[in-house]
Design a protein around this motif. Structure first.
Motif, mmCIF file in Angstrom:
data_model
loop_
_atom_site.group_PDB
_atom_site.id
_atom_site.type_symbol
_atom_site.label_atom_id
_atom_site.label_comp_id
_atom_site.label_asym_id
_atom_site.label_seq_id
_atom_site.Cartn_x
_atom_site.Cartn_y
_atom_site.Cartn_z
ATOM 1 N N ARG A 29 0.824 -1.205 0.000
ATOM 2 C CA ARG A 29 0.000 0.000 0.000
ATOM 3 C C ARG A 29 0.861 1.260 0.000
ATOM 4 N NH1 ARG A 29 -4.717 -2.054 4.216
ATOM 5 N NH2 ARG A 29 -5.905 -3.250 2.650
ATOM 6 N N LEU A 30 1.973 1.216 0.700
ATOM 7 C CA LEU A 30 2.899 2.350 0.656
ATOM 8 C C LEU A 30 3.400 2.573 -0.767
ATOM 9 C CD1 LEU A 30 4.900 1.673 3.944
ATOM 10 C CD2 LEU A 30 3.589 3.753 3.462
ATOM 11 N N GLY A 31 3.757 1.485 -1.445
ATOM 12 C CA GLY A 31 4.224 1.603 -2.822
ATOM 13 C C GLY A 31 3.151 2.133 -3.749
ATOM 14 N N ARG A 32 1.918 1.634 -3.604
ATOM 15 C CA ARG A 32 0.827 2.096 -4.473
ATOM 16 C C ARG A 32 0.481 3.558 -4.212
ATOM 17 N NH1 ARG A 32 -2.538 -1.482 -7.276
ATOM 18 N NH2 ARG A 32 -4.452 -0.426 -6.693
ATOM 19 N N THR A 33 0.563 3.978 -2.959
ATOM 20 C CA THR A 33 0.302 5.379 -2.644
ATOM 21 C C THR A 33 1.368 6.279 -3.246
ATOM 22 O OG1 THR A 33 -0.811 4.754 -0.589
ATOM 23 C CG2 THR A 33 -0.065 7.028 -0.775
ATOM 24 N N ALA A 34 2.629 5.861 -3.136
ATOM 25 C CA ALA A 34 3.709 6.637 -3.750
ATOM 26 C C ALA A 34 3.525 6.712 -5.260
ATOM 27 C CB ALA A 34 5.060 6.026 -3.399
ATOM 28 N N ARG A 35 3.112 5.614 -5.865
ATOM 29 C CA ARG A 35 2.850 5.597 -7.307
ATOM 30 C C ARG A 35 1.745 6.594 -7.663
ATOM 31 N NH1 ARG A 35 2.593 1.748 -11.778
ATOM 32 N NH2 ARG A 35 0.660 2.062 -12.939
ATOM 33 N N ALA A 36 0.688 6.655 -6.827
ATOM 34 C CA ALA A 36 -0.403 7.598 -7.076
ATOM 35 C C ALA A 36 0.079 9.041 -6.983
ATOM 36 C CB ALA A 36 -1.538 7.350 -6.088
ATOM 37 N N ILE A 37 0.979 9.313 -6.058
ATOM 38 C CA ILE A 37 1.520 10.671 -5.920
ATOM 39 C C ILE A 37 2.339 11.035 -7.153
ATOM 40 C CG2 ILE A 37 3.120 12.108 -4.587
ATOM 41 C CD1 ILE A 37 2.195 10.503 -2.097
ATOM 42 N N VAL A 38 3.147 10.092 -7.622
ATOM 43 C CA VAL A 38 3.956 10.328 -8.822
ATOM 44 C C VAL A 38 3.066 10.430 -10.056
ATOM 45 C CG1 VAL A 38 5.732 9.325 -10.308
ATOM 46 C CG2 VAL A 38 5.982 9.222 -7.825
ATOM 47 N N GLY A 39 2.013 9.600 -10.101
ATOM 48 C CA GLY A 39 1.091 9.615 -11.222
ATOM 49 C C GLY A 39 1.383 8.580 -12.283
ATOM 50 N N GLU A 40 2.436 7.798 -12.097
ATOM 51 C CA GLU A 40 2.810 6.767 -13.071
ATOM 52 C C GLU A 40 3.884 5.881 -12.450
ATOM 53 O OE1 GLU A 40 4.521 8.709 -16.478
ATOM 54 O OE2 GLU A 40 5.537 10.190 -15.234
ATOM 55 N N THR A 41 4.220 4.805 -13.135
ATOM 56 C CA THR A 41 5.290 3.935 -12.663
ATOM 57 C C THR A 41 6.620 4.664 -12.772
ATOM 58 O OG1 THR A 41 4.086 1.990 -13.452
ATOM 59 C CG2 THR A 41 6.429 1.703 -12.964
ATOM 60 N N PRO A 42 7.393 4.731 -11.688
ATOM 61 C CA PRO A 42 8.677 5.427 -11.762
ATOM 62 C C PRO A 42 9.688 4.665 -12.611
ATOM 63 C CG PRO A 42 8.442 4.358 -9.636
ATOM 64 C CD PRO A 42 7.126 4.205 -10.337
ATOM 65 N N GLU A 43 10.591 5.416 -13.209
ATOM 66 C CA GLU A 43 11.673 4.791 -13.958
ATOM 67 C C GLU A 43 12.795 4.335 -13.027
ATOM 68 O OE1 GLU A 43 12.800 7.907 -16.566
ATOM 69 O OE2 GLU A 43 11.051 7.700 -17.873
ATOM 70 N N GLN A 44 12.990 5.067 -11.938
ATOM 71 C CA GLN A 44 14.004 4.723 -10.945
ATOM 72 C C GLN A 44 13.392 4.821 -9.563
ATOM 73 O OE1 GLN A 44 16.880 7.820 -12.269
ATOM 74 N NE2 GLN A 44 18.339 6.131 -12.391
ATOM 75 N N ALA A 45 13.744 3.879 -8.704
ATOM 76 C CA ALA A 45 13.262 3.880 -7.326
ATOM 77 C C ALA A 45 14.418 3.570 -6.391
ATOM 78 C CB ALA A 45 12.148 2.856 -7.148
ATOM 79 N N GLU A 46 14.779 4.539 -5.581
ATOM 80 C CA GLU A 46 15.781 4.336 -4.532
ATOM 81 C C GLU A 46 15.026 4.225 -3.221
ATOM 82 O OE1 GLU A 46 18.547 7.381 -2.359
ATOM 83 O OE2 GLU A 46 19.467 6.879 -4.297
ATOM 84 N N ILE A 47 15.056 3.047 -2.614
ATOM 85 C CA ILE A 47 14.226 2.738 -1.452
ATOM 86 C C ILE A 47 15.108 2.588 -0.226
ATOM 87 C CG2 ILE A 47 12.594 1.095 -0.478
ATOM 88 C CD1 ILE A 47 11.789 0.378 -3.368
ATOM 89 N N GLU A 48 14.870 3.446 0.763
ATOM 90 C CA GLU A 48 15.647 3.420 2.004
ATOM 91 C C GLU A 48 14.742 2.954 3.134
ATOM 92 O OE1 GLU A 48 18.711 6.282 4.563
ATOM 93 O OE2 GLU A 48 17.398 7.159 3.044
ATOM 94 N N LEU A 49 15.174 1.907 3.839
ATOM 95 C CA LEU A 49 14.383 1.279 4.889
ATOM 96 C C LEU A 49 14.979 1.564 6.255
ATOM 97 C CD1 LEU A 49 14.501 -1.680 2.636
ATOM 98 C CD2 LEU A 49 12.247 -1.031 3.467
ATOM 99 N N PHE A 50 14.089 1.734 7.237
ATOM 100 C CA PHE A 50 14.501 2.064 8.598
ATOM 101 C C PHE A 50 13.886 1.088 9.593
ATOM 102 C CE2 PHE A 50 14.538 5.945 6.119
ATOM 103 C CZ PHE A 50 15.729 6.561 6.477
ATOM 104 N N GLY A 51 14.508 0.992 10.775
ATOM 105 C CA GLY A 51 13.955 0.215 11.869
ATOM 106 C C GLY A 51 13.802 -1.255 11.523
ATOM 107 N N SER A 52 12.648 -1.827 11.880
ATOM 108 C CA SER A 52 12.439 -3.254 11.621
ATOM 109 C C SER A 52 12.306 -3.540 10.137
ATOM 110 C CB SER A 52 11.197 -3.757 12.372
ATOM 111 O OG SER A 52 10.035 -3.105 11.926
#
Length: 227
Positions: A27-50
């Motif tokens: 759901r986080l990914g789909r929400t980010a996609r909705a904000i961008v408005g399309e599938t991103p060409e590049q995704a740098e994903i930084e994870l924190f905590g657990s």
């Protein structure tokens, strides 16, 4: 936390093993996609905590990328999302962050398309529910569980009144609004949650208001996969 129905408590339909680490991540990914408005060409994903500690074992990496591809939490393609992303030309990188965060299941996604970049920060808060806590340097908070509009605009007198007039004219109640600005007379992000989706015609009028730079619309049925 606001529970909208019994399924918010017992958990979502999903590809496991964890509602927080997989369904919430999708759901986080789909929400980010909705904000961008399309599938991103590049995704740098930084994870924190657990998320950072267990993302490979719990499939958080697969779920986040699946969401960016537009897949719902119960889509069996989640298992193959990394290879599908590669086939579709989406370059994905993961890294772990070590700074303290407000919630242990936190991710920051830096998404690029052409010359545009969006940075979306959010967390998975349990039972597949999520909160977005930052967009492009703005400190905002919303759940994507309600029809939501993000308006990126300049700071000018009367802007909020012009926005709310459009909701009134569409016969919609505003349930929640948050505004953050980077500086006085500078860039602003306004987040509006309402009882129903703002119609296409109203969104077009909103995008044409003086000072509006961009509008993103988030449909909860699309984020959750129920529509």
């Amino acid at each position: 936390m606001r529970f909208r129905d019994v399924f918010s408590i017992i958990g979502p339909s999903m590809i496991g093993p964890s509602s927080s680490h997989t369904a919430g991540a999708a759901r986080l990914g789909r929400t980010a996609r909705a904000i961008v408005g399309e599938t991103p060409e590049q995704a740098e994903i930084e994870l924190f905590g657990s998320f950072a500690d267990t993302y490979e074992g719990h499939g958080t990496d697969l779920a986040l990328v699946a969401g960016l591809l537009g897949y719902i939490p119960s889509d069996t393609r989640i298992r193959d999302s990394l290879s599908i992303a590669e086939q579709e030309g989406m370059a994905v990188t993961f890294k772990t962050g070590h700074k303290p965060v407000a919630h242990p299941n936190t991710v920051r996604m830096r998404l690029r398309n052409g010359g545009r970049e969006h940075v979306v920060t959010g967390c998975s808060i349990g039972g597949g529910n999520i909160e977005i806590t930052g967009v492009n340097g703005f400190d905002v908070k919303f759940t994507a569980g309600y029809p939501t509009i993000l308006v990126f605009h300049g700071d000018r007198p009367g802007m909020l009144a012009d926005m709310t007039d459009l909701y009134r004219d569409a016969g919609l109640n505003i349930g929640y609004m948050e505004v953050d600005r980077k500086s006085r007379s500078g860039d602003v992000l306004t987040v509006i949650e309402s009882d129903g989706m703002l119609p296409d015609g109203s969104v077009q009028l909103l995008s044409r208001l003086v000072g509006v730079q961009r509008v993103s619309r988030i449909d909860p049925s699309e984020v959750e996969g129920s529509g």
